[in-house]
Design a protein around this motif. Structure first.
Motif: not given
Length: 532
Positions: A70, A97, A99-100, A146, A187, A189, A225
């Motif tokens: 993340s 995979s 998350v940002c 997301d 958010r 993904t 997510p």
């Protein structure tokens, strides 16, 4: 642009960001001004995750072999090219995979607008331009949006601002909401994620009845997510896209055959998985038995707190999951000084039969004490009155946050519990709360020994008079008291935080959804017995 100087509270800003940052991430990067403060807050939620913070992402790109799960960017510009550059950098440090999360500054936040008269049409045009910049910046960065969230500032301050800028008329509710927002949160993904919506029907909020079992777990789940959560007193079955899995979570429901059968059928027809959350022995609610235990038979699954309760509920529904009580975060450290009076705490309701037998030994210990002490009682006036000391204070039934603020000051927490069928079904929540807040639990030998079988951070009392003896020992032995306090905090860090069990919770829900047809057939069969 320093938004903190413009009246944006750091704590509110941090909470908004933490809602989007997955609580169970093993590796996290936080970039930008204020990153250190946010990293500290995140570590209270997830102390086992590796958190790196820096003013600039260059610190992270120096180690290309260390990829993150993340990544959070604070205070991003809403300009298209700036956002494109940020996402390009994010791709170099995130796992496949990953998350940002982007916290994007709102150029139309009302406290940042020049002091002039504003036309509502001009504000609408500027927002359309800002929105296009953001969407263009996110459009081809290799990420999927997301969720989005709009932070909020003071509505009262905004109303004053509106009066001074003569734009009361013609401003849409959506535009008012946007002008109140210092930040937009996105958010993103790396890959598409499956959607899960959890809707909870909760009890009237008395004390902390909803917090530990519903509100805090749902807030943690919503950090993942693809997951959205909502809790309210009433259920509204809103249409959802076909790709969204839906769960209804019923908190301690007392389902009566009429009208509950019709309501259950509506939920089933709308495609909802129905789960009962129940954390007490139901003998206190005779309506449950009177209605054939529909509260447990009339749902797809049941979640509860202890093995004893799980075995009981399996008599009515085979699909039962145990989620022991866990805390959403480790309380901030409070230095327990050996110079100030030792603080004893009791906070409970409806436990008169449990504490009366220990009161003689407790009063004896307090009357003989040579160490300065203070007794803090929350919720139970009778307990307060029964204490034969003037060194005491009382707080009536209160919200959970105030309850925890009292607990935070405590050195010792008293948790008496008599050996009854109802009590043997109780959870160890008060025990865990005490340990987390750096206090030593002195507790009965019902329920609580399983939490600390070796006596590493508590004193377990097998007789009523042992409570007074334990209080006297901890008042006189500072070294032991402080050692047990430290051990208790470590126990919670290693075992009893939501972040440690979040993956298990998500996997159970998604597993139920995969077996929905099978579970729904079983539910339909159970319901036929009520329709006869």
């Amino acid at each position: 642009m320093n938004l903190q100087k413009q009246g944006v509270k750091a704590s509110a800003r941090a909470e908004n960001c933490l809602r989007f940052l997955p609580h169970n991430a093993l590796s996290v990067g936080i970039i930008g001004a204020g990153a250190e403060l946010l990293a500290q807050e995140y570590r209270s939620i997830n102390p086992v995750g590796n958190v790196t913070f820096a003013p600039d992402i260059a610190v992270l790109t120096d180690d290309p072999d260390h990829l993150l799960e993340s990544l959070l960017f604070l205070g991003c510009s809403a300009q298209t090219q700036s956002l494109k550059g940020i996402l390009k950098q994010a791709k170099t440090v995130l796992s496949g995979s990953g998350v940002c999360i982007l916290e994007i500054k709102n150029p139309l936040f009302f406290k940042l607008l020049p002091g002039q008269k504003w036309e509502s049409s001009l504000l609408e045009k500027q927002w359309a331009h800002t929105k296009k910049n953001i969407l263009d910046g996110l459009g081809d960065g290799g990420f999927f949006v997301d969720q989005t969230r709009i932070s909020r500032s003071s509505v009262q301050e905004f109303e004053v601002w509106m009066e001074g800028h003569a734009i009361q008329k013609g401003l849409s509710p959506q535009m008012k909401k946007l002008l109140c927002a210092p930040f937009f949160l996105y958010r993103l993904t790396s890959n598409p994620v499956s959607r899960l919506q959890i809707q909870a029907k909760v009890l009237k909020p008395v004390g902390g009845v909803n917090d530990v079992r519903i509100n805090e777990p749902l807030r943690a789940m919503a950090s993942l997510p693809g997951v959205t959560c909502h809790a309210s007193r009433h259920i509204v079955l809103k249409p959802q896209p076909a790709n969204v899995d839906k769960i209804i979570l019923l908190h301690r429901p007392i389902l009566k055959i009429e009208p509950a059968l019709a309501e259950i059928q509506k939920m089933r027809e709308a495609g909802y998985l129905i789960v009962t959350e129940f954390d007490d022995y139901p003998s206190l609610w005779p309506e449950i038995e009177k209605n054939g235990y529909l509260s447990f038979r009339g749902v797809h699954a049941v979640q509860t707190t202890t093995p004893e309760l799980a075995n009981y509920f399996r008599e009515f529904n085979p699909t039962v999951k145990i989620f022991a009580n866990q805390l959403d975060r480790l309380p901030s450290k409070h230095q327990k000084s050996s110079e100030t009076p030792v603080r004893l705490f009791f906070g409970a309701i409806n436990r008169q039969d449990d504490w009366r037998p220990i009161m003689p030994s407790l009063n004896k210990a307090l009357s003989e004490a040579t160490t300065p002490y203070w007794v803090d009682v929350v919720m139970d006036r009778e307990f307060y009155e029964a204490l034969e000391t003037d060194r005491k204070t009382f707080t009536p039934l209160c919200q959970y946050d105030l309850y925890k603020s009292h607990l935070k000051q405590a050195d010792i927490v008293l948790i008496p519990l008599q050996d009854t069928t109802f009590n043997r079904m109780k959870s160890d929540l008060k025990f865990v709360e005490a340990a987390a807040h750096g206090a030593v639990p002195i507790a009965s030998a019902v329920v609580y020994p399983a939490c600390d079988p070796g006596g590493e951070f508590s004193i377990i009392c097998h007789q009523d008079e042992a409570f007074g003896e334990a209080v006297a020992e901890l008042l006189n032995n500072t070294e032991k008291r402080q050692r047990l306090q430290k051990n208790g905090v470590q126990y919670v860090v290693q075992n009893r935080l939501l972040s440690l069990h979040l993956t298990e919770r998500e996997n159970w829900y998604r597993g139920l959804l995969k077996d929905f047809e099978k579970l729904d057939d079983a539910l339909a069969e159970r319901l036929t017995h009520f329709a006869r």
